[in-house]
Design a protein around this motif. Structure first.
Motif, PDB file in Angstrom:
ATOM      1  N   THR A 156       0.831  -1.206   0.000  1.00 50.42           N
ATOM      2  CA  THR A 156       0.000   0.000   0.000  1.00 50.42           C
ATOM      3  C   THR A 156       0.862   1.251   0.000  1.00 50.42           C
ATOM      4  N   VAL A 157       1.889   1.257   0.857  1.00 48.99           N
ATOM      5  CA  VAL A 157       2.797   2.415   0.906  1.00 48.99           C
ATOM      6  C   VAL A 157       3.516   2.580  -0.424  1.00 48.99           C
ATOM      7  N   SER A 158       3.943   1.473  -0.996  1.00 42.80           N
ATOM      8  CA  SER A 158       4.639   1.526  -2.283  1.00 42.80           C
ATOM      9  C   SER A 158       3.735   2.090  -3.369  1.00 42.80           C
ATOM     10  N   MET A 159       2.468   1.682  -3.341  1.00 43.45           N
ATOM     11  CA  MET A 159       1.517   2.167  -4.332  1.00 43.45           C
ATOM     12  C   MET A 159       1.295   3.669  -4.187  1.00 43.45           C
ATOM     13  N   LEU A 160       1.213   4.133  -2.930  1.00 41.63           N
ATOM     14  CA  LEU A 160       1.025   5.560  -2.699  1.00 41.63           C
ATOM     15  C   LEU A 160       2.236   6.371  -3.160  1.00 41.63           C
ATOM     16  N   GLU A 161       3.436   5.837  -2.952  1.00 41.24           N
ATOM     17  CA  GLU A 161       4.647   6.521  -3.393  1.00 41.24           C
ATOM     18  C   GLU A 161       4.692   6.622  -4.910  1.00 41.24           C
ATOM     19  N   LYS A 162       4.297   5.550  -5.591  1.00 39.43           N
ATOM     20  CA  LYS A 162       4.275   5.575  -7.046  1.00 39.43           C
ATOM     21  C   LYS A 162       3.253   6.576  -7.563  1.00 39.43           C
ATOM     22  N   LEU A 163       2.093   6.629  -6.859  1.00 37.53           N
ATOM     23  CA  LEU A 163       1.069   7.576  -7.258  1.00 37.53           C
ATOM     24  C   LEU A 163       1.544   9.014  -7.070  1.00 37.53           C
ATOM     25  N   LYS A 164       2.241   9.250  -5.985  1.00 37.09           N
ATOM     26  CA  LYS A 164       2.779  10.586  -5.723  1.00 37.09           C
ATOM     27  C   LYS A 164       3.794  10.975  -6.790  1.00 37.09           C
ATOM     28  N   GLU A 165       4.673  10.043  -7.137  1.00 32.60           N
ATOM     29  CA  GLU A 165       5.681  10.298  -8.173  1.00 32.60           C
ATOM     30  C   GLU A 165       5.023  10.598  -9.519  1.00 32.60           C
ATOM     31  N   ARG A 166       3.956   9.865  -9.800  1.00 30.98           N
ATOM     32  CA  ARG A 166       3.250  10.076 -11.062  1.00 30.98           C
ATOM     33  C   ARG A 166       2.618  11.459 -11.112  1.00 30.98           C
ATOM     34  N   VAL A 167       2.040  11.921  -9.987  1.00 33.14           N
ATOM     35  CA  VAL A 167       1.429  13.250  -9.929  1.00 33.14           C
ATOM     36  C   VAL A 167       2.477  14.328 -10.151  1.00 33.14           C
ATOM     37  N   VAL A 168       3.646  14.177  -9.502  1.00 34.60           N
ATOM     38  CA  VAL A 168       4.730  15.155  -9.681  1.00 34.60           C
ATOM     39  C   VAL A 168       5.169  15.210 -11.139  1.00 34.60           C
TER      40      VAL A 168
END
Length: 233
Positions: free
Chosen positions: A173-185
């Motif tokens: 879950t944390v990994s998925m959130l980090e990837k989502l954050k990176e994608r938004v940036v």
């Protein structure tokens, strides 16, 4: 009430802890309450029959007392008639004695019936107390059943939530959130890049016209200031 006796014979143990020890406490409690209500109906019916018998004995005792009084009054009337000479003395004495004998028998019957009435009345009072206790127990267990059902609903909901929480992979879950954050940036940076490209994509004529237009505006402002100065002069 075999099932409910299993609950009632535990003693002073807490109701909730007793109920929790059974496999299906709700069904057991519901069945126990049904059995208690059946027992209550039987007890009420038995009490009604007992009270009817008690009332009958009471009425019979009162009737025998009245009979005893009647025989006594008859004996008095016979003696009075003998004293007045209306009835022969020997005959009057015989009849008066017979009336007094019947009075005694009626009194004895009345006393016997009164004792039966008192005994039945005491039994009715005792049975009424048992019925009242049974009614109180039924109300108590019905309230406990409501509480139990609410506890079961809460526990099932809590268990479901906890089960889902334990099944969640926290790391993924944390990994998925980090990837989502990176994608938004990355998307924000890409949008800014397209904006810069759009701003810098003007033609030569557009750039010239922009500067000329800007100069015309400045010249216009200077002319207006000059006119104002001349007017004041």
């Amino acid at each position: 009430m075999n099932i409910f006796k299993r609950l009632l014979t535990i003693g002073k143990a807490e109701i909730h802890s007793v109920i929790d020890s059974f496999e299906d406490p709700i069904n057991l409690t519901e069945q126990g309450i049904r059995e208690m209500k059946e027992e209550l109906a039987k007890s009420v019916e038995a009490l009604a029959r007992l009270k009817a018998l008690d009332i009958r004995k009471k009425n019979e005792a009162e009737a025998e007392n009245q009979t005893a009084n009647d025989y006594y009054n008859k004996a008095v009337v016979i003696v009075q008639k003998a004293e007045k000479g209306e009835v022969e003395t020997t005959e009057a004495d015989r009849l008066a004695k017979e009336a007094l004998k019947k009075q005694t028998i009626a009194q004895e019957n009345a006393q016997h019936l009164q004792k039966e009435h008192e005994k039945l009345f005491a039994e009715c009072e005792k049975m009424q107390g048992n019925i009242n206790h049974l009614k109180s127990s039924i109300a108590k267990w019905e309230n406990e059943l409501k509480t139990l059902k609410a506890r079961v609903q809460v526990s099932e909901a809590t268990k479901d939530i906890n089960q889902k929480m334990t099944q969640m992979d926290t790391g993924s879950t944390v990994s998925m959130l980090e990837k989502l954050k990176e994608r938004v940036v990355q998307q924000e940076a890409l949008a800014e890049a397209y904006s810069d490209i759009s701003a810098s994509g003007k033609t030569i004529d557009e750039e010239i016209d922009a500067i000329v237009k800007n100069n015309d505006t400045e010249a216009e402002k200077a002319l207006n200031r000059l006119k104002e100065t001349l007017k004041k002069g």
